[in-house]
Enzyme design. Sequence first.
Site, PDB file in Angstrom:
ATOM      1  N   ARG A 103       0.846  -1.334  -0.031  1.00 48.25           N
ATOM      2  CA  ARG A 103      -0.008  -0.086  -0.034  1.00 48.25           C
ATOM      3  C   ARG A 103       0.794   1.226   0.063  1.00 48.25           C
ATOM      4  O   ARG A 103       2.156   1.038  -0.199  1.00 48.25           O
ATOM      5  CB  ARG A 103      -0.983  -0.071   1.104  1.00 48.25           C
ATOM      6  N   CYS A 107       2.412   8.108  -6.230  1.00 42.45           N
ATOM      7  CA  CYS A 107       3.198   9.346  -6.390  1.00 42.45           C
ATOM      8  C   CYS A 107       2.485  10.690  -6.118  1.00 42.45           C
ATOM      9  O   CYS A 107       1.145  10.602  -6.726  1.00 42.45           O
ATOM     10  CB  CYS A 107       3.926   9.453  -7.824  1.00 42.45           C
ATOM     11  N   ASN A 141      -5.087   7.178   4.579  1.00 40.50           N
ATOM     12  CA  ASN A 141      -4.675   6.456   5.882  1.00 40.50           C
ATOM     13  C   ASN A 141      -3.397   6.865   6.124  1.00 40.50           C
ATOM     14  O   ASN A 141      -2.404   6.682   5.328  1.00 40.50           O
ATOM     15  CB  ASN A 141      -4.911   4.841   5.591  1.00 40.50           C
ATOM     16  N   GLU A 142      -3.056   7.268   7.479  1.00 36.50           N
ATOM     17  CA  GLU A 142      -1.581   7.445   7.638  1.00 36.50           C
ATOM     18  C   GLU A 142      -0.748   8.132   6.678  1.00 36.50           C
ATOM     19  O   GLU A 142       0.136   7.495   6.275  1.00 36.50           O
ATOM     20  CB  GLU A 142      -1.008   6.310   8.238  1.00 36.50           C
ATOM     21  N   CYS A 148       8.970  10.335  -3.423  1.00 29.70           N
ATOM     22  CA  CYS A 148       8.681   9.860  -4.724  1.00 29.70           C
ATOM     23  C   CYS A 148       9.687  10.835  -5.681  1.00 29.70           C
ATOM     24  O   CYS A 148      10.049  11.888  -5.414  1.00 29.70           O
ATOM     25  CB  CYS A 148       7.560   9.971  -5.629  1.00 29.70           C
ATOM     26  N   CYS A 150      10.654  10.546  -9.147  1.00 32.19           N
ATOM     27  CA  CYS A 150       9.799  10.596 -10.434  1.00 32.19           C
ATOM     28  C   CYS A 150      10.106  12.202 -11.193  1.00 32.19           C
ATOM     29  O   CYS A 150      10.276  13.187 -10.435  1.00 32.19           O
ATOM     30  CB  CYS A 150       8.602  10.212 -10.757  1.00 32.19           C
ATOM     31  N   CYS A 153       7.642  14.721  -9.975  1.00 33.94           N
ATOM     32  CA  CYS A 153       7.876  15.079  -8.875  1.00 33.94           C
ATOM     33  C   CYS A 153       9.059  16.306  -8.910  1.00 33.94           C
ATOM     34  O   CYS A 153       8.995  17.303  -8.008  1.00 33.94           O
ATOM     35  CB  CYS A 153       8.389  14.209  -7.776  1.00 33.94           C
ATOM     36  N   GLU A 294      -6.822   4.307  16.087  1.00 36.99           N
ATOM     37  CA  GLU A 294      -6.255   2.993  16.184  1.00 36.99           C
ATOM     38  C   GLU A 294      -5.693   2.791  17.480  1.00 36.99           C
ATOM     39  O   GLU A 294      -4.677   3.850  17.799  1.00 36.99           O
ATOM     40  CB  GLU A 294      -5.316   2.501  15.066  1.00 36.99           C
ATOM     41  N   GLU A 342      -1.524  -8.721   7.414  1.00 38.72           N
ATOM     42  CA  GLU A 342      -1.457  -8.415   8.827  1.00 38.72           C
ATOM     43  C   GLU A 342      -2.362  -9.334   9.726  1.00 38.72           C
ATOM     44  O   GLU A 342      -3.110  -9.015  10.395  1.00 38.72           O
ATOM     45  CB  GLU A 342      -2.331  -6.779   8.932  1.00 38.72           C
ATOM     46  N   GLN A 343      -2.108 -10.625   9.153  1.00 35.42           N
ATOM     47  CA  GLN A 343      -2.542 -11.858   9.940  1.00 35.42           C
ATOM     48  C   GLN A 343      -2.349 -11.875  11.302  1.00 35.42           C
ATOM     49  O   GLN A 343      -2.840 -12.587  12.327  1.00 35.42           O
ATOM     50  CB  GLN A 343      -2.265 -13.091   9.229  1.00 35.42           C
TER      51      GLN A 343
END
Length: 662
Positions: A103, A107, A141-142, A148, A150, A153, A294, A342-343
């Site tokens: 995840r 960019c 998320n977070e 990046c 590239c 950028c 969380e 994340e098991q």
Amino acid sequence: MYIGADYYPEHWPASRWETDAKLMKKAGFNVVRMAEFAWVKMEPEEGVFEFEWLDRALEILGRQGIKAILGTPTGSMPAWVARTYPEVIHVKKDGMRDTWGVRKQNCLSSAAYRRLSERITRAMAVHYADNPTVIGWQTDNEFGHPFCYCETCRAAFQSWLRTGYGSLDELNRAWGTHFWGHTVGTWGEITIPVDTGSHNPGASLDWHRFFSWQNVRFQHDQVEILRACCPAQFITHNLMGLFKEIDYYDLSADLDFVSWDNYPVWGRPAVRYDASYAADVMRGVKGRNFWIMETTAGPCGWGVFGPNIKPGEMRSVAYQQIGRGCDGYVWFRWRTCTAGREQYWHGLLSHDGKPGRRYREAAAVARELHALAGRLDGTTVRPDVAIIYDYDSLWAMRIQPGYPGADYQRAIGNYYNALFRAGVNADMIRPDADFSAYRLVLAPHLYLLADDVAARLDAYVKSGGVLLADCRTGVKDRDNLCHARTLPGRLSAALGIEIPEYEAIPDECSYPVKGSGALAGEYTAVKYADWIVPRGADALAACDVWHLKKYAAVTRNAYGKGAGWYSGVVAKESAFYDALVAAALKDAGVKALVTPPEGVEVSVREGKGRRLLFIVNHTDREQTVRVPAGRTDVLTGRKTGGELRLGRYGAAVLAAERRRVR
Ligand code: GLA
Ligand code: ZN
């Protein structure tokens, strides 16, 4: 008060959802966060939206009185995104594009990714604006990674610099490109400082600022849509406490409140200084209360996992945050998943889905917090002490630490932990904040010190404030160039000192430090020592080594109506920081309500004529705390004697007397 869990219905058969919702309700939960990784479930093909499954899950939750916060799902992109627009995947330092399949791979300059992000955000916003179960949004998320490298950028960095500096002359001046003949003659010549430790320090600092700005802009694109479509729903983001790469003051400006993800159960049991430090940073970034979005629900880890959260520990972890301004509490995650990375990141329920010990303990915490909610309402932490927490200094010190091992956050931590041990709360503030609300302001290692901030600190002391600064404060200007002045530069008058020379102390060496007066005792200077010449200040300690005997190591200066304290050494002993902080607190007239024994934390929330004293035992042994007698422990209804006994991981919330109104 909202209390609940992060919930992923898409990981389980729909036939299970009703059971989950009922179990949540039974636990006293009334909120879930969901959907932040469900992009492909909501948009299985570009422009084709499927919300039916989520509608159904929300309906089931809604029937049990459980509300939802929806995450915009841009933290993890579908395979079709990477297939259709390969350029959205970030390029690594070596110039290679990353491989899709984890995840946070996008960019932030990619027009395609920004457009896709806006489209899924708008589709969700339009669809859920009036859904009575949806109370708010979490952006992405977070936010944080990846950097990046590239070409897009690079061009974006160049144009960001052009907007900021206006002219190449100004950029060349700010970066000091006369050094090594690095003057740039066109905007296009500017490169990304791939190795920020070796490239130009000004360019490197700007690269950090640019990366932070890119995240803020990416979030802003989503926020604009959410504000327009969903005026009745709040917007938050799950920050990461002491995370270093983003200026959280900027990121949070667009949000109604911040949330953060607190995972404090790792390794050897220890007093949770950092979870508290992070909570204060989180309250500080907007100057208001926050949520936990969380938090540890069981053993955490990816390939390998860590210790389990012990019986009772969920409660102490929660009260630490509540005591520091947390107003909503969400465990990660509801049920441990059986698939993916994340098991082993365990939830309240184990893989088997049975409500066990961790579920029951969370339910007990939820019950207690609901009972407390009325009293918490309208209260926050309002300390007399502030610590300047500055991202520019953090970044500049990572680029050029100065002495080996210099770490901005750890340098603050020395003082923060001493305040924690003293039972005194602090606000974390930015350098341009208003200091006048505080009796004591700490500015440890405030490496990058702009002249206007120095002038305001000077005025603050003059008018009665107490300032405690230490080594490396004021070395750099806003451009990350060294000030062309004798240290501590514009703070010399307030601190009553000059520092003509300084040195790093190699790891294998140290200097004994002899203190007197408030600092009486023997300590050890490690890593660094300023050669301080008092110019009006009293010397309270000196390094007891031949070449430093005539210099001071710690000073106090009476200045105007206030005082300026300075430490020119990094000390090995926490006792040094305890003594220094105690002396500065005394000077500022700040007293702790309760002085806790080691391992016990104290914090105060107040407002609406109420004052609540939180006392949390972070250890697995019983502790006795001296408290004012005759106060009610609002969790038990019992009156206190002069002593409060807290069991392992115990917590108490005492109704304390009101103090002066500010
Ligand atoms: C982070 C993320 C979650 C999850 C947890 C546990 O905080 O926000 O999605 O990955 O860590 O790993
Ligand atoms: Zn890029």
